[in-house]
Design a protein around this motif. Structure first.
Motif, PDB file in Angstrom:
ATOM      1  N   UNK A   1       0.818  -1.216   0.000  1.00 10.36           N
ATOM      2  CA  UNK A   1       0.000   0.000   0.000  1.00 10.36           C
ATOM      3  C   UNK A   1       0.848   1.261   0.000  1.00 10.36           C
ATOM      4  N   UNK A   2       1.978   1.255   0.704  1.00  7.08           N
ATOM      5  CA  UNK A   2       2.803   2.467   0.790  1.00  7.08           C
ATOM      6  C   UNK A   2       3.646   2.673  -0.461  1.00  7.08           C
ATOM      7  N   UNK A   3       3.578   1.721  -1.404  1.00  5.66           N
ATOM      8  CA  UNK A   3       4.228   1.913  -2.697  1.00  5.66           C
ATOM      9  C   UNK A   3       3.285   2.537  -3.727  1.00  5.66           C
ATOM     10  N   UNK A   4       2.012   2.680  -3.364  1.00  2.00           N
ATOM     11  CA  UNK A   4       1.083   3.373  -4.263  1.00  2.00           C
ATOM     12  C   UNK A   4       1.467   4.844  -4.338  1.00  2.00           C
ATOM     13  N   UNK A   5       1.253   5.446  -5.492  1.00  2.00           N
ATOM     14  CA  UNK A   5       1.409   6.902  -5.546  1.00  2.00           C
ATOM     15  C   UNK A   5       0.253   7.498  -4.747  1.00  2.00           C
ATOM     16  N   UNK A   6       0.452   8.702  -4.256  1.00  9.98           N
ATOM     17  CA  UNK A   6      -0.508   9.311  -3.344  1.00  9.98           C
ATOM     18  C   UNK A   6      -1.904   9.439  -3.968  1.00  9.98           C
ATOM     19  N   UNK A   7      -1.966   9.775  -5.233  1.00  7.00           N
ATOM     20  CA  UNK A   7      -3.256   9.926  -5.898  1.00  7.00           C
ATOM     21  C   UNK A   7      -4.031   8.599  -5.915  1.00  7.00           C
ATOM     22  N   UNK A   8      -3.346   7.497  -6.220  1.00  8.36           N
ATOM     23  CA  UNK A   8      -3.997   6.185  -6.240  1.00  8.36           C
ATOM     24  C   UNK A   8      -4.422   5.776  -4.837  1.00  8.36           C
ATOM     25  N   UNK A   9      -3.567   6.028  -3.854  1.00 11.36           N
ATOM     26  CA  UNK A   9      -3.889   5.717  -2.459  1.00 11.36           C
ATOM     27  C   UNK A   9      -5.149   6.475  -2.014  1.00 11.36           C
ATOM     28  N   UNK A  10      -5.170   7.772  -2.252  1.00  9.60           N
ATOM     29  CA  UNK A  10      -6.323   8.569  -1.840  1.00  9.60           C
ATOM     30  C   UNK A  10      -7.587   8.151  -2.591  1.00  9.60           C
TER      31      UNK A  10
END
Length: 130
Positions: free
Chosen positions: A49-58
């Motif tokens: 999960x912490x390898x997702x880019x911030x936009x995808x995470x949000x």
């Protein structure tokens, strides 16, 4: 090699889909802890999960929010819990688990088994609330 979730996203493996858009999908966990246990997955195959880019995470969390809101309307529970474990499938996924007691989100407990008809009924109930 594609993860099992990528195969579900591509339609190569059947699932009990709850919701989908261009970037995310939600479907019932095949090995649920409780009735209504749902997985929310980005279509982009990323292991952690912490390898997702911030936009995808949000976007993932926003999508999960909407699913949880629907679940609370139609699945009898005190609240919907959320967990990100990620050890069993190397593809980011958020567990949304209807909770009535703490043990409902204990991943060490035996998994529930529901008939195909019951799983479809649960998925349809959640879909109807979105």
């Amino acid at each position: 090699m594609s993860s099992i979730f990528t195969k579900i996203i591509k339609g190569e493996i059947p699932s009990y889909k709850v919701a989908e858009n261009d970037n995310y999908i939600a479907f019932l966990d095949a090995f649920p802890l409780v009735e209504g246990h749902t997985l929310v997955v980005p279509k982009k195959e990323v292991d952690k999960i912490w390898d997702l880019d911030k936009e995808t995470y949000l976007g993932l969390m926003d999508f999960a929010y909407d699913i949880a809101q629907g679940m609370e309307k139609v699945i009898p529970c005190l609240r919907v819990g959320v967990a990100v474990v990620g050890l069993e499938v190397p593809h980011v996924h958020v567990h949304l688990v209807p909770l009535n007691e703490m043990n409902d989100i204990n991943f060490m407990q035996p998994k529930k088994e529901f008939s195909a008809e019951k799983m479809q009924e649960i998925a349809d109930k959640i879909k109807s609330a979105l």
